[in-house]
Design a protein around this motif. Structure first.
Motif, PDB file in Angstrom:
ATOM      1  N   ALA A  99       0.730  -1.307   0.068  1.00 22.68           N
ATOM      2  CA  ALA A  99      -0.053   0.081  -0.014  1.00 22.68           C
ATOM      3  C   ALA A  99       1.044   1.231   0.129  1.00 22.68           C
ATOM      4  O   ALA A  99       0.549   2.104  -0.764  1.00 22.68           O
ATOM      5  CB  ALA A  99      -0.922   0.137   1.380  1.00 22.68           C
ATOM      6  N   GLU A 100       1.916   1.083   0.815  1.00 29.29           N
ATOM      7  CA  GLU A 100       2.830   2.333   0.651  1.00 29.29           C
ATOM      8  C   GLU A 100       3.622   2.476  -0.698  1.00 29.29           C
ATOM      9  O   GLU A 100       3.752   3.459  -1.072  1.00 29.29           O
ATOM     10  CB  GLU A 100       3.857   2.269   1.871  1.00 29.29           C
ATOM     11  N   LEU A 101       3.787   1.324  -1.280  1.00 27.90           N
ATOM     12  CA  LEU A 101       4.644   1.519  -2.627  1.00 27.90           C
ATOM     13  C   LEU A 101       3.701   1.975  -3.391  1.00 27.90           C
ATOM     14  O   LEU A 101       4.197   2.776  -4.392  1.00 27.90           O
ATOM     15  CB  LEU A 101       5.018   0.107  -2.912  1.00 27.90           C
ATOM     16  N   GLN A 102       2.439   1.615  -3.472  1.00 31.17           N
ATOM     17  CA  GLN A 102       1.426   2.326  -4.531  1.00 31.17           C
ATOM     18  C   GLN A 102       1.108   3.853  -4.112  1.00 31.17           C
ATOM     19  O   GLN A 102       1.013   4.710  -5.119  1.00 31.17           O
ATOM     20  CB  GLN A 102       0.047   1.525  -4.022  1.00 31.17           C
ATOM     21  N   ARG A 103       1.182   4.038  -2.840  1.00 27.13           N
ATOM     22  CA  ARG A 103       1.012   5.524  -2.424  1.00 27.13           C
ATOM     23  C   ARG A 103       2.345   6.321  -3.150  1.00 27.13           C
ATOM     24  O   ARG A 103       2.067   7.459  -3.827  1.00 27.13           O
ATOM     25  CB  ARG A 103       0.947   5.604  -1.048  1.00 27.13           C
ATOM     26  N   ARG A 104       3.377   5.805  -3.004  1.00 22.03           N
ATOM     27  CA  ARG A 104       4.586   6.466  -3.399  1.00 22.03           C
ATOM     28  C   ARG A 104       4.723   6.479  -5.168  1.00 22.03           C
ATOM     29  O   ARG A 104       5.140   7.527  -5.657  1.00 22.03           O
ATOM     30  CB  ARG A 104       5.806   5.966  -2.970  1.00 22.03           C
ATOM     31  N   GLY A 105       4.058   5.462  -5.630  1.00 20.27           N
ATOM     32  CA  GLY A 105       4.094   5.348  -7.171  1.00 20.27           C
ATOM     33  C   GLY A 105       3.185   5.810  -8.046  1.00 20.27           C
ATOM     34  O   GLY A 105       2.997   5.968  -8.999  1.00 20.27           O
ATOM     35  N   HIS A 106       2.125   6.461  -7.018  1.00 28.59           N
ATOM     36  CA  HIS A 106       0.997   7.372  -7.946  1.00 28.59           C
ATOM     37  C   HIS A 106       1.637   8.851  -8.364  1.00 28.59           C
ATOM     38  O   HIS A 106       1.756   9.503  -7.568  1.00 28.59           O
ATOM     39  CB  HIS A 106      -0.163   7.527  -6.802  1.00 28.59           C
ATOM     40  N   VAL A 107       1.542   8.685  -9.723  1.00 29.21           N
ATOM     41  CA  VAL A 107       2.271  10.173 -10.292  1.00 29.21           C
ATOM     42  C   VAL A 107       1.409  10.939 -10.700  1.00 29.21           C
ATOM     43  O   VAL A 107       1.755  11.942 -11.359  1.00 29.21           O
ATOM     44  CB  VAL A 107       2.969   9.536 -11.372  1.00 29.21           C
ATOM     45  N   ASN A 108      -0.133  10.726 -10.844  1.00 33.59           N
ATOM     46  CA  ASN A 108      -0.776  12.036 -11.434  1.00 33.59           C
ATOM     47  C   ASN A 108      -0.539  13.060 -10.804  1.00 33.59           C
ATOM     48  O   ASN A 108      -0.384  13.981 -11.810  1.00 33.59           O
ATOM     49  CB  ASN A 108      -2.376  11.612 -11.109  1.00 33.59           C
ATOM     50  N   GLU A 109      -0.501  13.593  -9.648  1.00 26.22           N
ATOM     51  CA  GLU A 109      -0.171  14.959  -9.255  1.00 26.22           C
ATOM     52  C   GLU A 109       1.136  15.368  -9.794  1.00 26.22           C
ATOM     53  O   GLU A 109       1.269  16.471 -10.313  1.00 26.22           O
ATOM     54  CB  GLU A 109      -0.320  14.768  -7.617  1.00 26.22           C
ATOM     55  N   ARG A 110       2.171  14.604  -9.520  1.00 22.49           N
ATOM     56  CA  ARG A 110       3.554  14.844 -10.005  1.00 22.49           C
ATOM     57  C   ARG A 110       3.439  15.554 -11.545  1.00 22.49           C
ATOM     58  O   ARG A 110       3.972  16.160 -12.114  1.00 22.49           O
ATOM     59  CB  ARG A 110       4.562  14.290  -9.763  1.00 22.49           C
ATOM     60  N   ALA A 111       2.741  14.495 -12.127  1.00 26.98           N
ATOM     61  CA  ALA A 111       2.816  14.735 -13.883  1.00 26.98           C
ATOM     62  C   ALA A 111       2.029  15.991 -14.154  1.00 26.98           C
ATOM     63  O   ALA A 111       2.382  16.513 -15.299  1.00 26.98           O
ATOM     64  CB  ALA A 111       1.875  13.469 -14.372  1.00 26.98           C
ATOM     65  N   HIS A 112       0.811  16.210 -13.478  1.00 31.51           N
ATOM     66  CA  HIS A 112       0.343  17.485 -13.833  1.00 31.51           C
ATOM     67  C   HIS A 112       1.322  18.570 -13.530  1.00 31.51           C
ATOM     68  O   HIS A 112       1.326  19.645 -14.357  1.00 31.51           O
ATOM     69  CB  HIS A 112      -1.173  17.470 -12.882  1.00 31.51           C
ATOM     70  N   ALA A 113       2.133  18.598 -12.506  1.00 27.36           N
ATOM     71  CA  ALA A 113       2.859  19.752 -12.046  1.00 27.36           C
ATOM     72  C   ALA A 113       4.002  19.672 -13.322  1.00 27.36           C
ATOM     73  O   ALA A 113       4.378  20.796 -13.596  1.00 27.36           O
ATOM     74  CB  ALA A 113       3.564  19.579 -10.841  1.00 27.36           C
ATOM     75  N   ALA A 114       4.553  18.529 -13.827  1.00 24.49           N
ATOM     76  CA  ALA A 114       5.674  18.581 -14.577  1.00 24.49           C
ATOM     77  C   ALA A 114       5.195  18.985 -16.021  1.00 24.49           C
ATOM     78  O   ALA A 114       6.004  19.785 -16.818  1.00 24.49           O
ATOM     79  CB  ALA A 114       6.326  17.116 -14.619  1.00 24.49           C
ATOM     80  N   ASP A 115       4.017  18.343 -16.281  1.00 20.59           N
ATOM     81  CA  ASP A 115       3.398  18.735 -17.697  1.00 20.59           C
ATOM     82  C   ASP A 115       4.270  18.557 -18.915  1.00 20.59           C
ATOM     83  O   ASP A 115       4.949  17.373 -19.152  1.00 20.59           O
ATOM     84  CB  ASP A 115       2.808  20.144 -17.613  1.00 20.59           C
TER      85      ASP A 115
END
Length: 326
Positions: free
Chosen positions: A298-314
């Motif tokens: 569950a922690e690995l999944q939390r860390r691996g969720h990239v949507n927010e960072r991908a929006h910021a990086a664009d």
């Protein structure tokens, strides 16, 4: 009587498959497909009725399986093709030149998206060294609950560049994707070789109906295993450029083909229902020590969720590094 019931059930299953196969038969026109499916259904129903009566039974069964044999011959005679009116996002085939330690990938997709369906196509070539392949990441994309995911891999190199390979159905203009149609030779097999700014950002930043959640997982691997795995992908990519193959929703899909490529390495994992029910692939890898097990899944999944960072990086040039931050 038990034997007749079992035979009847078998014939019913075959008849259902035959009707669906004719409904989706190759690229024949719709009225013809519908007419053939109706005729086949009527003939199958007649044979099933004949099975009940002893005096007709032998002829009914013989006629049914003769008709089925003709259908199979026609079905398996249909050939895939690379020459169709493809949708723009799958119109260009990638390929690779391999010379010792050096690999040049051609037609790496990197579209400039304005929305999911509005974009400017773009491709580039890039040369990599096999000796500098230092990571393999698994991407799992969820859009309809935790059971089903689209899974693909991304190969990382020492210079920070990542190239993703997503195994998909190759669709023609005006054609949508259907899992059912995917069982019946309606799509060719396509390997999307893409920049992560394309294949990940498309899913995190532009697909909203339904929204897609993307998770990245670093696979535990050694240099030799990574190189064998990557080269096996490249061999398949080159083979598809020379000879098209059919996509199949069960046997040649995003997860089953990843598993097939993994067999080039000794100690590869056996096939599991968690590969078929693709949302469980990260769990399956975690249970078998192929992901970082120093933290709970569950922690690995939390860390691996990239949507927010991908929006910021664009559109940032260091998109791949920014979505892996922290």
């Amino acid at each position: 009587m038990i034997g007749i019931v079992v035979l009847g059930l078998l014939m019913l299953i075959i008849a259902a498959w035959g009707v669906l196969a004719l409904l989706y038969f190759d690229h024949a026109n719709l009225p013809l497909r519908n007419a053939l499916a109706i005729v086949y259904a009527a003939a199958s129903l007649t044979a099933l009725v004949g099975l009940v009566f002893q005096r007709w039974r032998r002829r009914a069964v013989g006629g049914f399986f003769t008709l089925f044999a003709v259908l199979l011959i026609c079905y398996f005679s249909t050939e895939p093709s690379n020459n169709r009116n493809w949708q723009r996002d799958v119109a260009v085939l990638p390929y690779a030149d391999i010379e010792g330690d050096q690999v040049t990938l051609h037609n790496i997709r990197n579209f400039e998206y304005r929305s999911e369906t509005e974009y400017t196509p773009g491709y580039y070539d890039r040369t990599f060294k096999l000796s500098e392949l230092d990571s393999v990441d698994l991407a799992a994309v969820y859009w309809m609950g935790p059971e089903i995911a689209h899974v693909f891999v991304s190969f990382g190199f020492a210079d920070g560049h990542h190239v993703a390979v997503s195994i998909e159905a190759r669709k023609e203009q005006g054609e949508g994707y259907s899992t059912v149609q995917g069982f019946f030779r309606q799509y060719e097999l396509y390997y999307v070789v893409a920049d992560e700014r394309d294949v990940i950002r498309l899913r995190t930043n532009y697909r909203h109906d339904p929204p897609e959640e993307v998770y990245l997982f670093r696979a535990n691997s050694d240099a030799e295993s990574r190189q064998r795995f990557f080269l096996d992908y490249l061999r398949k990519i080159n083979a598809l450029k020379d000879h098209a193959e059919w996509y199949n929703s069960l046997t040649t899909n995003c997860t089953s083909n990843i598993w097939l490529h993994s067999q080039v390495n000794p100690g590869h994992l056996p096939y599991s229902w968690k590969i078929l029910i693709s949302g469980h692939v990260p769990e399956y890898l975690y249970e078998n020590g192929r992901l970082d097990t120093s933290v709970p899944l569950a922690e690995l999944q939390r860390r691996g969720h990239v949507n927010e960072r991908a929006h910021a990086a664009d559109q940032a040039q260091d998109f791949s590094q920014r979505i892996r931050a922290n």
